[in-house]
Design a protein around this motif. Structure first.
Motif, PDB file in Angstrom:
ATOM      1  N   THR A 298     -21.036  -0.056   4.396  1.00 46.24           N
ATOM      2  CA  THR A 298     -21.585  -1.365   4.077  1.00 46.24           C
ATOM      3  C   THR A 298     -22.050  -2.066   5.351  1.00 46.24           C
ATOM      4  N   GLY A 299     -23.366  -2.205   5.511  1.00 41.59           N
ATOM      5  CA  GLY A 299     -23.936  -2.887   6.669  1.00 41.59           C
ATOM      6  C   GLY A 299     -23.910  -2.088   7.961  1.00 41.59           C
ATOM      7  N   VAL A 300     -23.473  -0.835   7.887  1.00 38.30           N
ATOM      8  CA  VAL A 300     -23.338   0.002   9.084  1.00 38.30           C
ATOM      9  C   VAL A 300     -23.866   1.391   8.770  1.00 38.30           C
ATOM     10  N   THR A 301     -24.571   1.964   9.721  1.00 35.94           N
ATOM     11  CA  THR A 301     -24.897   3.384   9.669  1.00 35.94           C
ATOM     12  C   THR A 301     -24.059   4.059  10.737  1.00 35.94           C
ATOM     13  N   ARG A 302     -23.153   4.928  10.306  1.00 36.42           N
ATOM     14  CA  ARG A 302     -22.326   5.683  11.257  1.00 36.42           C
ATOM     15  C   ARG A 302     -23.027   6.995  11.549  1.00 36.42           C
ATOM     16  N   LEU A 303     -23.239   7.249  12.818  1.00 34.86           N
ATOM     17  CA  LEU A 303     -23.911   8.471  13.240  1.00 34.86           C
ATOM     18  C   LEU A 303     -22.906   9.587  13.494  1.00 34.86           C
TER      19      LEU A 303
ATOM     20  N   ILE B 102     -32.357   9.773  17.627  1.00 38.81           N
ATOM     21  CA  ILE B 102     -31.502   9.588  16.453  1.00 38.81           C
ATOM     22  C   ILE B 102     -31.294   8.103  16.170  1.00 38.81           C
ATOM     23  N   VAL B 103     -31.114   7.304  17.196  1.00 35.46           N
ATOM     24  CA  VAL B 103     -30.950   5.853  17.006  1.00 35.46           C
ATOM     25  C   VAL B 103     -32.207   5.253  16.378  1.00 35.46           C
ATOM     26  N   ARG B 104     -33.376   5.629  16.869  1.00 33.84           N
ATOM     27  CA  ARG B 104     -34.627   5.119  16.277  1.00 33.84           C
ATOM     28  C   ARG B 104     -34.718   5.475  14.795  1.00 33.84           C
ATOM     29  N   GLU B 105     -34.319   6.692  14.454  1.00 32.44           N
ATOM     30  CA  GLU B 105     -34.351   7.106  13.047  1.00 32.44           C
ATOM     31  C   GLU B 105     -33.354   6.306  12.218  1.00 32.44           C
ATOM     32  N   ALA B 106     -32.171   6.037  12.762  1.00 31.69           N
ATOM     33  CA  ALA B 106     -31.179   5.231  12.045  1.00 31.69           C
ATOM     34  C   ALA B 106     -31.723   3.830  11.788  1.00 31.69           C
ATOM     35  N   MET B 107     -32.398   3.246  12.764  1.00 32.27           N
ATOM     36  CA  MET B 107     -32.987   1.909  12.595  1.00 32.27           C
ATOM     37  C   MET B 107     -34.105   1.940  11.557  1.00 32.27           C
ATOM     38  N   ARG B 108     -34.869   3.007  11.520  1.00 33.61           N
ATOM     39  CA  ARG B 108     -35.937   3.138  10.533  1.00 33.61           C
ATOM     40  C   ARG B 108     -35.361   3.274   9.125  1.00 33.61           C
ATOM     41  N   ARG B 109     -34.285   4.050   8.980  1.00 34.45           N
ATOM     42  CA  ARG B 109     -33.683   4.300   7.672  1.00 34.45           C
ATOM     43  C   ARG B 109     -32.975   3.072   7.110  1.00 34.45           C
ATOM     44  N   ALA B 110     -32.356   2.295   7.962  1.00 36.67           N
ATOM     45  CA  ALA B 110     -31.561   1.161   7.493  1.00 36.67           C
ATOM     46  C   ALA B 110     -31.762  -0.026   8.430  1.00 36.67           C
ATOM     47  N   PRO B 111     -32.941  -0.655   8.356  1.00 35.12           N
ATOM     48  CA  PRO B 111     -33.209  -1.794   9.243  1.00 35.12           C
ATOM     49  C   PRO B 111     -32.136  -2.877   9.070  1.00 35.12           C
TER      50      PRO B 111
ATOM     51  N   ASP C 253     -29.008  -2.706   9.809  1.00 33.86           N
ATOM     52  CA  ASP C 253     -27.647  -2.178   9.852  1.00 33.86           C
ATOM     53  C   ASP C 253     -27.162  -2.092  11.287  1.00 33.86           C
ATOM     54  N   GLU C 254     -25.861  -2.311  11.477  1.00 36.49           N
ATOM     55  CA  GLU C 254     -25.233  -1.976  12.743  1.00 36.49           C
ATOM     56  C   GLU C 254     -25.207  -0.452  12.824  1.00 36.49           C
ATOM     57  N   ILE C 255     -25.304   0.081  14.010  1.00 33.58           N
ATOM     58  CA  ILE C 255     -25.235   1.530  14.214  1.00 33.58           C
ATOM     59  C   ILE C 255     -24.017   1.809  15.070  1.00 33.58           C
ATOM     60  N   ASP C 256     -23.163   2.724  14.584  1.00 27.54           N
ATOM     61  CA  ASP C 256     -22.013   3.096  15.396  1.00 27.54           C
ATOM     62  C   ASP C 256     -21.768   4.589  15.302  1.00 27.54           C
ATOM     63  N   LEU C 257     -20.810   5.043  16.075  1.00 32.13           N
ATOM     64  CA  LEU C 257     -20.400   6.445  16.067  1.00 32.13           C
ATOM     65  C   LEU C 257     -18.972   6.524  16.569  1.00 32.13           C
ATOM     66  N   GLU C 258     -18.351   7.657  16.303  1.00 29.58           N
ATOM     67  CA  GLU C 258     -17.015   7.925  16.821  1.00 29.58           C
ATOM     68  C   GLU C 258     -17.108   9.110  17.774  1.00 29.58           C
ATOM     69  N   VAL C 259     -16.294   9.053  18.824  1.00 30.72           N
ATOM     70  CA  VAL C 259     -16.277  10.133  19.819  1.00 30.72           C
ATOM     71  C   VAL C 259     -14.855  10.252  20.358  1.00 30.72           C
ATOM     72  N   HIS C 260     -14.418  11.485  20.596  1.00 27.16           N
ATOM     73  CA  HIS C 260     -13.104  11.700  21.205  1.00 27.16           C
ATOM     74  C   HIS C 260     -13.081  11.077  22.598  1.00 27.16           C
ATOM     75  N   ASP C 261     -11.964  10.457  22.936  1.00 23.56           N
ATOM     76  CA  ASP C 261     -11.880   9.763  24.226  1.00 23.56           C
ATOM     77  C   ASP C 261     -11.959  10.713  25.416  1.00 23.56           C
ATOM     78  N   TRP C 262     -11.713  12.003  25.226  1.00 26.66           N
ATOM     79  CA  TRP C 262     -11.794  12.975  26.319  1.00 26.66           C
ATOM     80  C   TRP C 262     -13.218  13.488  26.539  1.00 26.66           C
ATOM     81  N   ASN C 263     -14.136  13.198  25.622  1.00 29.14           N
ATOM     82  CA  ASN C 263     -15.495  13.746  25.714  1.00 29.14           C
ATOM     83  C   ASN C 263     -16.375  12.850  26.594  1.00 29.14           C
TER      84      ASN C 263
END
Length: 169
Positions: free
Chosen positions: A84-89, A110-119, A121-131
């Motif tokens: 809801t209101g967010v696109t998680r990459l 990928i960010v540009r495509e996310a903005m195009r798909r869901a103008p 929306d907040e865009i976020d992602l998850e990443v392991h802290d060691w990466n």
């Protein structure tokens, strides 16, 4: 069969297209060097049998995309998971291209495509802290760390960062 190795630089611009079944099958075979082996997928047969992620045709069509270079070379994938209101990459670059200087343009595409798909929306992602390799690229692309939490992944607790796209104006 491992993905073929290509000499860098890949040709810009990168572009996002629907992820085909053949590309999904190839993606299942990608194998990363340690410590990135966590990112291996199940076999294509298992992905399909369990209807997991891009192994499910509906999820593949609705959420997954291929990233190609200007020559049409399959260089990675993106998942655009709607909240809801967010696109998680979710995203991944072909293993032989990781750490070789192609990541920033890949993430920006990928960010540009996310903005195009869901103008809007907040865009976020998850990443392991060691990466740190990925975290550095995400920060260069305009993401900032917004949260840190533990998730149980592959049967063990993992510290994950949530990063939100917040480019400086």
């Amino acid at each position: 069969m491992p993905s073929p190795s290509y000499a860098l630089p890949l040709r810009l611009p990168y572009r996002v297209t629907p992820l085909t079944e053949a590309q999904a099958a190839a993606l299942s075979e990608w194998r990363y060097e340690p410590p990135y082996t966590f990112y291996h997928w199940l076999s294509w047969a298992d992905m399909q049998a369990q209807e997991r992620e891009f192994g499910d045709p509906a999820i593949r069509r609705e959420q997954y995309a291929a990233v190609l270079d200007a020559d049409g070379t399959f260089i990675g994938f993106a998942q655009f998971f709607p909240l809801t209101g967010v696109t998680r990459l979710g995203l991944g670059m072909r293993p032989d291209l990781c750490g070789r200087g192609a990541g920033l343009a890949f993430v920006q595409t990928i960010v540009r495509e996310a903005m195009r798909r869901a103008p809007g929306d907040e865009i976020d992602l998850e990443v392991h802290d060691w990466n740190m390799r990925a975290i550095t690229i995400y920060e260069r692309a305009g993401f900032v760390i917004s949260d840190r939490y533990e998730l149980t992944l592959a049967g063990s607790p993992q510290t994950v960062l949530c990063m939100v796209y917040a480019p400086s104006e």
